[in-house]
Motif scaffolding. Structure first.
Motif, short mmCIF file in Angstrom:
data_model
loop_
_atom_site.label_atom_id
_atom_site.label_comp_id
_atom_site.label_asym_id
_atom_site.label_seq_id
_atom_site.Cartn_x
_atom_site.Cartn_y
_atom_site.Cartn_z
N UNK A 84 6.17 -1.33 -2.35
CA UNK A 84 5.28 -1.79 -1.28
C UNK A 84 3.84 -1.46 -1.64
N UNK A 85 3.62 -0.23 -2.11
CA UNK A 85 2.25 0.15 -2.45
C UNK A 85 1.73 -0.71 -3.61
N UNK A 86 2.57 -0.92 -4.61
CA UNK A 86 2.15 -1.73 -5.75
C UNK A 86 1.82 -3.16 -5.32
N UNK A 87 2.63 -3.71 -4.42
CA UNK A 87 2.37 -5.08 -3.96
C UNK A 87 1.08 -5.16 -3.15
N UNK A 88 0.76 -4.09 -2.43
CA UNK A 88 -0.51 -4.08 -1.68
C UNK A 88 -1.68 -4.09 -2.67
N UNK A 105 -0.45 -8.93 -2.99
CA UNK A 105 0.65 -9.82 -2.59
C UNK A 105 1.02 -9.62 -1.12
N UNK A 106 0.81 -8.40 -0.61
CA UNK A 106 0.97 -8.19 0.83
C UNK A 106 -0.23 -7.39 1.35
N UNK A 107 -0.52 -7.60 2.62
CA UNK A 107 -1.63 -6.88 3.27
C UNK A 107 -1.06 -5.70 4.02
N UNK A 108 -1.68 -4.52 3.93
CA UNK A 108 -1.13 -3.38 4.69
C UNK A 108 -1.29 -3.63 6.20
N UNK A 109 -0.38 -3.02 6.98
CA UNK A 109 -0.47 -3.16 8.44
C UNK A 109 -1.76 -2.54 8.94
N UNK A 110 -2.15 -1.40 8.35
CA UNK A 110 -3.46 -0.84 8.66
C UNK A 110 -3.97 -0.04 7.47
N UNK A 111 -5.25 0.25 7.49
CA UNK A 111 -5.88 0.95 6.36
C UNK A 111 -6.38 -0.05 5.33
N UNK A 158 -6.81 -3.38 -14.49
CA UNK A 158 -5.73 -2.64 -13.84
C UNK A 158 -4.41 -3.35 -14.11
N UNK A 159 -3.45 -2.60 -14.65
CA UNK A 159 -2.12 -3.17 -14.89
C UNK A 159 -1.13 -2.54 -13.94
N UNK A 160 -0.40 -3.39 -13.26
CA UNK A 160 0.56 -2.94 -12.24
C UNK A 160 1.95 -3.22 -12.77
N UNK A 161 2.74 -2.19 -12.91
CA UNK A 161 4.07 -2.38 -13.50
C UNK A 161 5.12 -1.77 -12.59
N UNK A 162 6.08 -2.58 -12.18
CA UNK A 162 7.12 -2.11 -11.27
C UNK A 162 8.45 -2.07 -12.02
#
Ligand SMILES: Nc1ncnc2c1ncn2[C@@H]1O[C@H](COP(=O)(O)OP(=O)(O)OP(=O)(O)O)[C@@H](O)[C@H]1O
Ligand SMILES: [Mg+2]
Length: 277
Positions: free
Chosen positions: A60-64, A68-74, A168-172
Motif C-alpha cells: 500500500x505504501x509503495x503504491x501511494x 497508483x493510489x491516493x492516501x485517505x489522509x496525509x 526513484x525505483x520502487x520494487x515490490x
C-alpha cells in the motif's frame, strides 16, 4: 553562485517525505486500516528495504509513492511536491515482470526511453549498457518467451533502471517468485547496477536475508494497523558476505524483532537500532 548552493542543498534533502499518512480500504466486513500515521523520509540515493508481516501495508505504501493510489489522509512529497499520480520520475518493478511479449529484450528496455522522447541513438546506447550490466548483453534480440524466469526479471529491472529521469525505483518483491539460488544472482545484478549508477530504491521484500544483503537501511513495519515499527541501519560494506558473523547477527536480530512485531502488545514504535558498525 546562489543557484549552485541551492542545487547542492537540494541534493541533501530527502527525495521522499511521508507526513501523517493513513490509508483505509473498504473490506467486506467494514474498513481496513492499512496504514496508520506513517511518517518517514528517504534520503536521496538510499537503498531502503521495507519488511514486515503479510498485510502490514508495505505494498500500500509503495503504491501511494508510485501514485497508483491516493492516501485517505496525509501527504507524500516527492522532491517537495505532493504526489498526484504516476510519473516518469519513478520506475516500478512488481513481482511479475510485465514485459511486452511482442518486443525483444532490447525493445522492452528501450520502451520507457522512447516514451520520454530520448533521441534514438542515445536510447539504444543506454539500453544496451544497462543490459550488459544485468548480464543480458548476449540475448538482447530474443523475445520474453525465449527467456528463463530469472532473465525476465532482469529485463524488468533493466527497463526501470534505464529511465534516465527515474530518480526513484520502487520494487515490490521483484524476485520473490524466483528460487533461492537464482534470487541471489539477481540480487547481485541489482546491487551491481545500483553501485554503478546510484538511485534511490524503495524495495519491499519478505526475505530478511535479501534485505540485509541489499539495504542501507531496513524499515520493519508492524501490522494491525500497518505502521512504522523500527529501523535497522546496515553499515556493512558491499558486497556483503552472507557467511560473516555480522551479517548473521543482524539477520537473527531482525528475525526476532519480526516475530515480536507480529505481537500487537509489543510497542516498538519509533525505536531505532544501530547495528553492524
Ligand atoms: N484493494 C484492496 N481492497 C481491500 N483491502 C485491501 C486492498 N489492498 C490491500 N488491502 C488490505 O490492506 C492491508 C495491507 O495490504 P498490503 O497489500 O499493503 O500488505 P503487504 O504488507 O504488502 O502484504 P504482503 O506481504 O502479503 O504483500 C491488508 O489487510 C490487505 O488485505
Ligand atoms: Mg505486498
Amino acid at each position: 553562485m546562489e543557484q549552485t548552493l541551492v542545487a547542492e542543498w537540494s541534493q541533501h534533502k530527502p527525495i521522499i517525505r511521508a507526513e501523517q499518512v493513513d490509508h483505509y480500504y473498504e473490506g467486506q466486513n467494514g474498513w481496513i486500516h492499512a496504514l496508520s500515521d506513517v511518517n518517514l523520509e528517504i534520503p536521496r540515493k538510499e537503498f531502503l528495504c521495507v519488511i514486515g508481516p503479510s498485510g502490514c501495508g508495505k505494498s500500500t505504501f509503495l503504491k501511494i509513492v508510485a501514485g497508483l493510489i491516493k492516501p485517505s489522509s496525509g501527504t507524500v512529497l516527492l522532491n517537495d511536491a505532493p504526489i498526484s499520480g504516476p510519473g516518469p520520475d519513478r520506475g516500478i518493478v512488481f513481482q511479475e515482470p510485465a514485459l511486452f511479449a511482442w518486443r525483444t529484450v532490447l525493445e522492452n528496455v528501450e520502451f520507457g526511453l522512447q516514451m520520454q522522447k530520448i533521441p534514438k541513438a542515445e536510447t539504444r546506447k543506454r539500453a544496451q549498457a544497462i543490459l550488459e550490466i544485468v548480464g543480458l548483453g548476449h540475448v538482447i534480440n530474443l523475445y520474453p518467451y525465449q527467456l528463463s524466469g530469472g532473465m525476465r526479471h532482469r529485463v524488468a529491472v533493466a527497463r526501470a533502471w534505464a529511465l534516465p529521469n527515474a530518480d526513484l525505483l520502487l520494487m515490490d518483491e521483484p524476485f520473490s517468485a524466483i528460487d533461492a539460488i537464482n534470487r541471489m544472482t539477481l540480487q547481485d545484478y541489482l546491487i551491481d547496477t545500483w553501485m554503478q549508477e546510484k538511485r534511490t530504491v524503495l524495495y519491499v521484500t519478505h526475505d530478511i536475508d535479501e534485505a540485509v544483503y541489499l539495504a542501507d537501511r531496513i524499515l520493519l513495519m508492524r501490522p494491525s494497523p500497518g505502521r512504522i515499527g523500527r529501523y535497522f541501519q546496515v553499515d556493512m560494506p558491499r558486497k556483503r558476505d552472507r557467511n560473516s558473523p555480522e551479517f548473521n547477527a543482524l539477520k537473527n536480530l531482525i528475525t526476532e524483532e519480526m516475530h515480536k512485531s507480529a505481537d500487537p502488545s509489543e510497542d516498538l514504535r519509533d525505536s531505532v537500532v544501530e547495528t553492524a558498525k
